[in-house]
Design an enzyme around this catalytic site. Structure first.
Site, short mmCIF file in Angstrom:
data_model
loop_
_atom_site.label_atom_id
_atom_site.label_comp_id
_atom_site.label_asym_id
_atom_site.label_seq_id
_atom_site.Cartn_x
_atom_site.Cartn_y
_atom_site.Cartn_z
N ASP A 174 1.05 -1.16 -0.19
CA ASP A 174 -0.24 0.14 -0.12
C ASP A 174 1.08 1.17 0.07
O ASP A 174 1.97 1.15 0.57
CB ASP A 174 -1.06 0.20 1.41
CG ASP A 174 -2.07 0.87 1.31
OD1 ASP A 174 -2.90 0.56 -0.05
OD2 ASP A 174 -2.09 2.32 2.03
N ASN A 182 -2.60 12.82 -3.03
CA ASN A 182 -3.72 13.28 -4.18
C ASN A 182 -3.74 14.58 -3.86
O ASN A 182 -4.33 15.76 -4.58
CB ASN A 182 -4.20 12.42 -4.49
CG ASN A 182 -4.06 11.10 -4.94
OD1 ASN A 182 -3.88 11.33 -6.43
ND2 ASN A 182 -5.21 9.93 -4.72
N HIS A 187 -4.73 14.36 -8.88
CA HIS A 187 -5.04 13.23 -9.41
C HIS A 187 -3.67 12.89 -10.75
O HIS A 187 -3.37 11.96 -10.19
CB HIS A 187 -6.21 13.00 -9.39
CG HIS A 187 -7.34 12.64 -8.44
ND1 HIS A 187 -7.21 11.85 -7.93
CD2 HIS A 187 -7.93 13.67 -7.89
CE1 HIS A 187 -7.66 12.18 -6.61
NE2 HIS A 187 -7.92 12.74 -7.10
N ASP A 191 -1.73 9.60 -9.98
CA ASP A 191 -1.48 8.62 -11.89
C ASP A 191 0.14 8.04 -12.06
O ASP A 191 0.83 6.54 -12.02
CB ASP A 191 -2.07 9.03 -12.97
CG ASP A 191 -3.35 8.13 -12.27
OD1 ASP A 191 -4.55 8.25 -10.83
OD2 ASP A 191 -4.60 9.32 -13.28
N GLU A 218 -4.97 2.57 -4.62
CA GLU A 218 -3.09 2.29 -4.66
C GLU A 218 -2.82 1.40 -3.60
O GLU A 218 -1.50 1.07 -3.34
CB GLU A 218 -2.56 3.52 -3.94
CG GLU A 218 -3.00 3.15 -2.16
CD GLU A 218 -4.65 3.90 -1.47
OE1 GLU A 218 -4.46 4.33 -0.74
OE2 GLU A 218 -5.48 3.96 -2.66
#
Length: 305
Positions: A174, A182, A187, A191, A218
């Site tokens: 994780d 974010n 975002h 990404d 994630e």
């Protein structure tokens, strides 16, 4: 088959002249395999799993129809495309072959241009089908395996480990404080960071049977067949360090000034009676411990755990 490899075509015909003509016709573009009778066609198709089979209907030991039945009843060849090439040119003969599952039917004497065109068409369809199958198992953002693919492979590998007595290791990864990342950087940056971590995860799954998959958000999952707990922990630690070395700035993380990951894992050791769900849950518990313990660390279930 990789994009650089030529596709494989098996020619099965008891007439050596037909085999030679077809082989000469196709060999410049494809890898050609030859079979001189039905039994040999079944054996070579099963062993080599060609992309396409050109199959004569009238063979002395086993007809092309019988060969087709055998191949359709065998898991590794049940989806192989087959074109019948036959001197039987009545419409009912062609219809019979197509109803049995042949992809096409070419009457003898065949025309070289027609054969090349039909072969090229069906091999293109094979490539397109495999591409769609591949995309169905790949996460669009990270290009790792998706959850559906992981679930399928995990079930098979867990069963194989139970039968063979070999170890099986599973880890959950994780990205630490990813929501904060974010929120801070947006975002699109999130990404990019996710893809970067996924590339690291993928490169650390080095053996053919190893699998890195995006499990959701994630979170990623790492499957390592025939890998004991000590080996798997070493891989997980190397992966964690490699992510930190990316040096992707993360001012909102409580663990470090850059993107880091927490990893929790468990191993199914020989003799441990444990379901696949229990093994997954054990890895999830260790991930929770890694998070609660300060993040940016690997936690693994001990043999006594």
């Amino acid at each position: 088959m990789t994009p650089a490899e030529p596709q494989k075509v098996l020619i099965a015909d008891d007439d050596p002249i037909n085999r030679d003509v077809l082989c000469e016709l196709l060999q410049p573009e494809y890898t050609v395999l030859l079979a001189k009778n039905g039994a040999q066609a079944v054996e070579r198709a099963t062993r080599h799993v060609p992309d396409l089979i050109l199959l004569d209907v009238m063979m002395p030991d086993m007809s092309g129809f019988d060969v087709l039945r055998r191949l359709r009843a065998t898991p590794q060849t049940e989806h192989v495309s087959i074109i019948f090439i036959s001197g039987l040119d009545r419409p009912e003969d062609e219809a019979a072959g197509l109803k049995m599952g042949a992809s096409d039917y070419i009457a003898k004497p065949f025309n070289a241009t027609v054969v090349l065109a039909r072969v090229a068409l069906h091999l293109q369809l094979v490539r397109q089908r495999r591409l769609l199958e591949h995309l169905a198992h790949v996460d669009g953002l990270t290009e790792l395996a998706n959850r559906r693919r992981f679930d399928d492979v995990y079930d098979l590998e867990w069963q194989r480990a139970r039968r063979s007595g070999q170890p099986l290791s599973l880890a959950l990864l994780d990205i630490d404080s990813f929501k904060q990342f974010n929120d801070l950087y947006g975002h699109p940056a999130g990404d990019r960071a996710l893809r970067a971590v996924a590339r690291v995860a993928g490169t650390h799954m080095r053996r053919p049977a190893d699998l890195a998959a995006r499990y959701g958000g994630e979170e990623m999952v790492l499957l390592m067949p025939e890998t004991d707990g000590e080996q798997a922990q070493q891989i997980a630690q190397a992966l964690r360090e490699a992510v930190a070395q990316l040096m992707i700035a993360h001012a909102g993380s409580a663990a470090a000034s850059c993107i880091t990951v927490s990893i929790g894992g468990a191993s199914l050791d020989p003799g441990r009676m444990e379901s696949s769900a229990a093994l997954f849950e054990a890895a999830d518990v260790q991930l929770y411990r890694a998070k609660q313990g300060g993040r940016n660390r690997v936690m693994w279930r001990s043999d006594e755990g």
